[in-house]
Design a protein around this motif. Sequence first.
Motif, PDB file in Angstrom:
ATOM      1  N   MET A 132      41.264  18.988 -53.371  1.00 52.42           N
ATOM      2  CA  MET A 132      41.387  17.551 -53.573  1.00 52.42           C
ATOM      3  C   MET A 132      42.860  17.201 -53.714  1.00 52.42           C
ATOM      4  N   ASN A 133      43.267  16.084 -53.143  1.00 52.19           N
ATOM      5  CA  ASN A 133      44.653  15.653 -53.205  1.00 52.19           C
ATOM      6  C   ASN A 133      44.961  15.004 -54.541  1.00 52.19           C
ATOM      7  N   ALA A 134      46.103  15.358 -55.106  1.00 52.25           N
ATOM      8  CA  ALA A 134      46.531  14.726 -56.348  1.00 52.25           C
ATOM      9  C   ALA A 134      46.966  13.311 -56.048  1.00 52.25           C
ATOM     10  N   PRO A 135      46.659  12.353 -56.939  1.00 51.39           N
ATOM     11  CA  PRO A 135      47.083  10.980 -56.691  1.00 51.39           C
ATOM     12  C   PRO A 135      48.599  10.894 -56.655  1.00 51.39           C
ATOM     13  N   HIS A 136      49.099  10.055 -55.757  1.00 52.86           N
ATOM     14  CA  HIS A 136      50.531   9.832 -55.658  1.00 52.86           C
ATOM     15  C   HIS A 136      50.843   8.479 -56.250  1.00 52.86           C
ATOM     16  N   SER A 137      51.994   8.355 -56.860  1.00 53.05           N
ATOM     17  CA  SER A 137      52.372   7.054 -57.375  1.00 53.05           C
ATOM     18  C   SER A 137      52.713   6.150 -56.200  1.00 53.05           C
ATOM     19  N   VAL A 138      52.523   4.871 -56.404  1.00 51.92           N
ATOM     20  CA  VAL A 138      52.800   3.895 -55.366  1.00 51.92           C
ATOM     21  C   VAL A 138      54.268   3.517 -55.457  1.00 51.92           C
ATOM     22  N   ASP A 139      54.946   3.620 -54.341  1.00 49.69           N
ATOM     23  CA  ASP A 139      56.359   3.264 -54.243  1.00 49.69           C
ATOM     24  C   ASP A 139      56.424   1.853 -53.683  1.00 49.69           C
ATOM     25  N   ASP A 140      56.671   0.871 -54.561  1.00 49.04           N
ATOM     26  CA  ASP A 140      56.665  -0.529 -54.142  1.00 49.04           C
ATOM     27  C   ASP A 140      57.854  -0.894 -53.273  1.00 49.04           C
ATOM     28  N   GLU A 141      58.894  -0.084 -53.270  1.00 54.51           N
ATOM     29  CA  GLU A 141      60.113  -0.421 -52.550  1.00 54.51           C
ATOM     30  C   GLU A 141      60.130   0.108 -51.118  1.00 54.51           C
ATOM     31  N   THR A 142      59.313   1.104 -50.824  1.00 53.16           N
ATOM     32  CA  THR A 142      59.329   1.722 -49.506  1.00 53.16           C
ATOM     33  C   THR A 142      58.073   1.346 -48.748  1.00 53.16           C
ATOM     34  N   PRO A 143      58.212   0.802 -47.530  1.00 50.63           N
ATOM     35  CA  PRO A 143      57.026   0.459 -46.741  1.00 50.63           C
ATOM     36  C   PRO A 143      56.131   1.678 -46.533  1.00 50.63           C
ATOM     37  N   LEU A 144      54.838   1.430 -46.376  1.00 55.89           N
ATOM     38  CA  LEU A 144      53.876   2.529 -46.224  1.00 55.89           C
ATOM     39  C   LEU A 144      54.284   3.497 -45.134  1.00 55.89           C
ATOM     40  N   PRO A 179      55.543  12.104 -46.112  1.00 55.04           N
ATOM     41  CA  PRO A 179      54.722  12.449 -44.946  1.00 55.04           C
ATOM     42  C   PRO A 179      53.237  12.422 -45.295  1.00 55.04           C
ATOM     43  N   PRO A 180      52.418  11.859 -44.404  1.00 54.14           N
ATOM     44  CA  PRO A 180      50.983  11.785 -44.670  1.00 54.14           C
ATOM     45  C   PRO A 180      50.393  13.186 -44.830  1.00 54.14           C
ATOM     46  N   ASN A 181      49.493  13.309 -45.782  1.00 53.60           N
ATOM     47  CA  ASN A 181      48.870  14.615 -45.969  1.00 53.60           C
ATOM     48  C   ASN A 181      47.350  14.553 -45.900  1.00 53.60           C
ATOM     49  N   HIS A 182      46.804  13.367 -45.622  1.00 54.99           N
ATOM     50  CA  HIS A 182      45.365  13.253 -45.454  1.00 54.99           C
ATOM     51  C   HIS A 182      45.032  11.975 -44.697  1.00 54.99           C
ATOM     52  N   VAL A 183      43.813  11.904 -44.205  1.00 55.26           N
ATOM     53  CA  VAL A 183      43.342  10.727 -43.484  1.00 55.26           C
ATOM     54  C   VAL A 183      42.263  10.067 -44.331  1.00 55.26           C
ATOM     55  N   VAL A 184      42.416   8.761 -44.511  1.00 59.20           N
ATOM     56  CA  VAL A 184      41.439   7.977 -45.266  1.00 59.20           C
ATOM     57  C   VAL A 184      40.776   7.024 -44.276  1.00 59.20           C
ATOM     58  N   GLY A 199      34.462  -4.950 -40.229  1.00 57.28           N
ATOM     59  CA  GLY A 199      33.376  -4.234 -39.583  1.00 57.28           C
ATOM     60  C   GLY A 199      33.797  -3.078 -38.689  1.00 57.28           C
ATOM     61  N   LEU A 200      35.083  -2.800 -38.639  1.00 58.88           N
ATOM     62  CA  LEU A 200      35.571  -1.676 -37.843  1.00 58.88           C
ATOM     63  C   LEU A 200      36.145  -0.605 -38.763  1.00 58.88           C
ATOM     64  N   ARG A 201      35.957   0.659 -38.361  1.00 56.59           N
ATOM     65  CA  ARG A 201      36.489   1.774 -39.157  1.00 56.59           C
ATOM     66  C   ARG A 201      37.832   2.193 -38.588  1.00 56.59           C
ATOM     67  N   TYR A 202      38.791   2.401 -39.499  1.00 61.65           N
ATOM     68  CA  TYR A 202      40.137   2.818 -39.101  1.00 61.65           C
ATOM     69  C   TYR A 202      40.529   4.067 -39.872  1.00 61.65           C
ATOM     70  N   PRO A 203      41.068   5.073 -39.178  1.00 59.91           N
ATOM     71  CA  PRO A 203      41.625   6.223 -39.893  1.00 59.91           C
ATOM     72  C   PRO A 203      43.059   5.881 -40.309  1.00 59.91           C
ATOM     73  N   VAL A 204      43.356   6.024 -41.583  1.00 58.70           N
ATOM     74  CA  VAL A 204      44.701   5.748 -42.092  1.00 58.70           C
ATOM     75  C   VAL A 204      45.276   7.063 -42.602  1.00 58.70           C
ATOM     76  N   ASP A 235      47.352   7.782 -52.684  1.00 58.40           N
ATOM     77  CA  ASP A 235      46.043   8.026 -53.274  1.00 58.40           C
ATOM     78  C   ASP A 235      44.980   7.324 -52.420  1.00 58.40           C
ATOM     79  N   PRO A 236      43.960   8.032 -51.978  1.00 58.60           N
ATOM     80  CA  PRO A 236      42.922   7.414 -51.146  1.00 58.60           C
ATOM     81  C   PRO A 236      42.296   6.169 -51.782  1.00 58.60           C
TER      82      PRO A 236
END
Length: 114
Positions: free
Chosen positions: A1-13, A18-23, A29-34, A39-40
Amino acid sequence: MNAPHSVDDETPLGEQAPPNHVVMVDIQGLRYPVRSALDPAYVHKLARYVDRTMDAASSAVPIGESTKLAVLAALNIADECFRGRDDEARIAAEVVEKAGELERLIDAVLQKHA
């Protein structure tokens, strides 16, 4: 399980760690992989917010014009963001002003008792 990451409000997503998982999220009504390092649960929260904003904007856009709907929703979200930043700047200026007032009062008391 991935540990939650803090949200960085100053840096765009797109510029964060680097991404380490897909949510998988559902928007309109459409599904998108992000792919994200966030944190998921937070990514799902963002997706729900975008979905609600698009629902609200849909009353102003003819059916089938998804690009216009997405742009209108993005403008609404950007407006909220800018207003929040303006409020934050105003509050920060007020805090600085109040801190200056407190400093002057403390200096006056110290001089009086010196």
